[in-house]
Motif scaffolding. Structure first.
Motif, PDB file in Angstrom:
ATOM      1  N   GLY A 170      50.530  29.177  43.031  1.00 13.13           N
ATOM      2  CA  GLY A 170      50.352  27.728  42.974  1.00 13.13           C
ATOM      3  C   GLY A 170      50.345  27.123  41.583  1.00 13.13           C
ATOM      4  N   GLN A 171      50.753  27.899  40.583  1.00 15.16           N
ATOM      5  CA  GLN A 171      50.793  27.381  39.215  1.00 15.16           C
ATOM      6  C   GLN A 171      51.839  26.287  39.090  1.00 15.16           C
ATOM      7  OE1 GLN A 171      48.854  28.542  36.383  1.00 15.16           O
ATOM      8  NE2 GLN A 171      49.572  26.554  35.729  1.00 15.16           N
ATOM      9  N   ILE A 196      46.209  29.350  36.245  1.00 13.83           N
ATOM     10  CA  ILE A 196      45.304  29.629  37.360  1.00 13.83           C
ATOM     11  C   ILE A 196      45.125  31.127  37.583  1.00 13.83           C
ATOM     12  CG2 ILE A 196      45.765  27.449  38.518  1.00 13.83           C
ATOM     13  CD1 ILE A 196      47.665  28.960  40.382  1.00 13.83           C
ATOM     14  N   LYS A 197      45.626  31.917  36.669  1.00 17.87           N
ATOM     15  CA  LYS A 197      45.550  33.364  36.774  1.00 17.87           C
ATOM     16  C   LYS A 197      44.918  33.897  35.490  1.00 17.87           C
ATOM     17  CE  LYS A 197      48.834  37.204  37.048  1.00 17.87           C
ATOM     18  NZ  LYS A 197      50.244  37.542  37.123  1.00 17.87           N
ATOM     19  N   SER A 198      43.957  34.782  35.623  1.00 14.60           N
ATOM     20  CA  SER A 198      43.313  35.355  34.435  1.00 14.60           C
ATOM     21  C   SER A 198      44.338  36.113  33.601  1.00 14.60           C
ATOM     22  CB  SER A 198      42.202  36.325  34.848  1.00 14.60           C
ATOM     23  OG  SER A 198      41.145  35.626  35.431  1.00 14.60           O
ATOM     24  N   ILE A 253      42.424  41.769  24.179  1.00 10.09           N
ATOM     25  CA  ILE A 253      41.502  40.686  23.874  1.00 10.09           C
ATOM     26  C   ILE A 253      41.365  39.867  25.147  1.00 10.09           C
ATOM     27  CG2 ILE A 253      41.116  38.614  22.493  1.00 10.09           C
ATOM     28  CD1 ILE A 253      43.031  39.908  20.388  1.00 10.09           C
ATOM     29  N   ILE A 254      40.147  39.616  25.534  1.00 13.61           N
ATOM     30  CA  ILE A 254      39.921  38.764  26.701  1.00 13.61           C
ATOM     31  C   ILE A 254      39.570  37.378  26.177  1.00 13.61           C
ATOM     32  CG2 ILE A 254      38.501  38.376  28.744  1.00 13.61           C
ATOM     33  CD1 ILE A 254      38.123  41.458  28.820  1.00 13.61           C
ATOM     34  N   PRO A 255      40.373  36.370  26.523  1.00 12.58           N
ATOM     35  CA  PRO A 255      40.121  35.016  26.016  1.00 12.58           C
ATOM     36  C   PRO A 255      38.731  34.499  26.384  1.00 12.58           C
ATOM     37  CG  PRO A 255      42.271  35.156  27.048  1.00 12.58           C
ATOM     38  CD  PRO A 255      41.558  36.441  27.356  1.00 12.58           C
ATOM     39  N   ASN A 266      38.462  29.341  35.414  1.00 14.34           N
ATOM     40  CA  ASN A 266      37.362  28.500  35.913  1.00 14.34           C
ATOM     41  C   ASN A 266      36.730  27.632  34.832  1.00 14.34           C
ATOM     42  OD1 ASN A 266      37.533  29.632  38.572  1.00 14.34           O
ATOM     43  ND2 ASN A 266      36.515  31.443  37.769  1.00 14.34           N
ATOM     44  N   THR A 267      36.880  28.006  33.562  1.00 12.46           N
ATOM     45  CA  THR A 267      36.197  27.287  32.484  1.00 12.46           C
ATOM     46  C   THR A 267      37.150  26.572  31.524  1.00 12.46           C
ATOM     47  OG1 THR A 267      36.166  29.260  31.070  1.00 12.46           O
ATOM     48  CG2 THR A 267      34.261  28.913  32.527  1.00 12.46           C
ATOM     49  N   ILE A 268      38.431  26.787  31.686  1.00  9.75           N
ATOM     50  CA  ILE A 268      39.395  26.295  30.691  1.00  9.75           C
ATOM     51  C   ILE A 268      39.376  24.772  30.534  1.00  9.75           C
ATOM     52  CG2 ILE A 268      41.334  26.306  32.325  1.00  9.75           C
ATOM     53  CD1 ILE A 268      41.581  27.114  28.595  1.00  9.75           C
TER      54      ILE A 268
END
Length: 181
Positions: free
Chosen positions: A119-120, A127-129, A143-145, A150-152
């Motif tokens: 659904g992007q 919408i995908k990690s 590296i994990i942003p 959910n928080t962007i």
């Protein structure tokens, strides 16, 4: 016009440098070419110029490379228009750049199929990690942003509020934005 841009243009004028339309066109084509190459685009500089100037497909080249080039050029022109009209850098502007960059590739190729399937939409937050994987000096890592899907939105609103309140020189503002994003 953004004060930093006015200062840069004044320095060009004071130095007697004239930026012709042709020179600007060349600079934009070289920028699109170099930036796209970093992402794996296979077009040569001449092919990039042909796609941009004549809106032509290059025989034997991937459609996604052509669409990526056109999208990047549209995004760059949007940026220059916003700067020329003194439009502040906002979340809305970044989303417009994203839409310009990705809409052609998203709608017409398989490159971003897994995102479309979930659904992007071009011009909206991911919408995908994701993780940024790297290899440096023979070692691999990731590296994990700081933001996830959910928080962007909340985090980006704060970044742009903070960015537009900064009174620092353009380099410091750019560094702040690069680090935050």
């Amino acid at each position: 016009m953004i004060p930093e841009m006015e200062i840069a243009l004044k320095k060009f004028n004071d130095a007697g440098v004239f930026i012709s339309d042709q020179w600007l066109k060349e600079i934009k084509a070289e920028y699109v070419y170099a930036s796209n190459r970093l992402e794996g685009n296979a077009l040569t500089l001449l092919e990039t110029k042909t796609v941009i100037e004549d809106n032509l497909n290059i025989s034997g080249k991937k459609l996604e490379d052509i669409l990526e080039t056109l999208g990047h050029y549209r995004a760059l022109n949007t940026l220059l228009t916003f700067v020329r009209n003194k439009y502040p850098l906002t979340e809305k502007v970044i989303k417009q750049f994203s839409e310009n960059l990705l809409s052609g590739v998203m709608l017409n190729t398989e490159k971003l199929y897994s995102y479309r399937e979930r659904g992007q939409v071009a011009g909206s937050y991911k919408i995908k990690s994701n993780k940024i994987r790297y290899r440096l000096d023979g070692k691999e890592g990731e590296i994990i942003p700081m933001s996830n899907e959910n928080t962007i939105e909340k985090n980006m609103e704060k970044v742009f509020l903070d960015f537009n309140e900064l009174k620092d020189d353009p380099l410091k503002k750019s560094a702040f934005l690069s680090f935050q994003i």
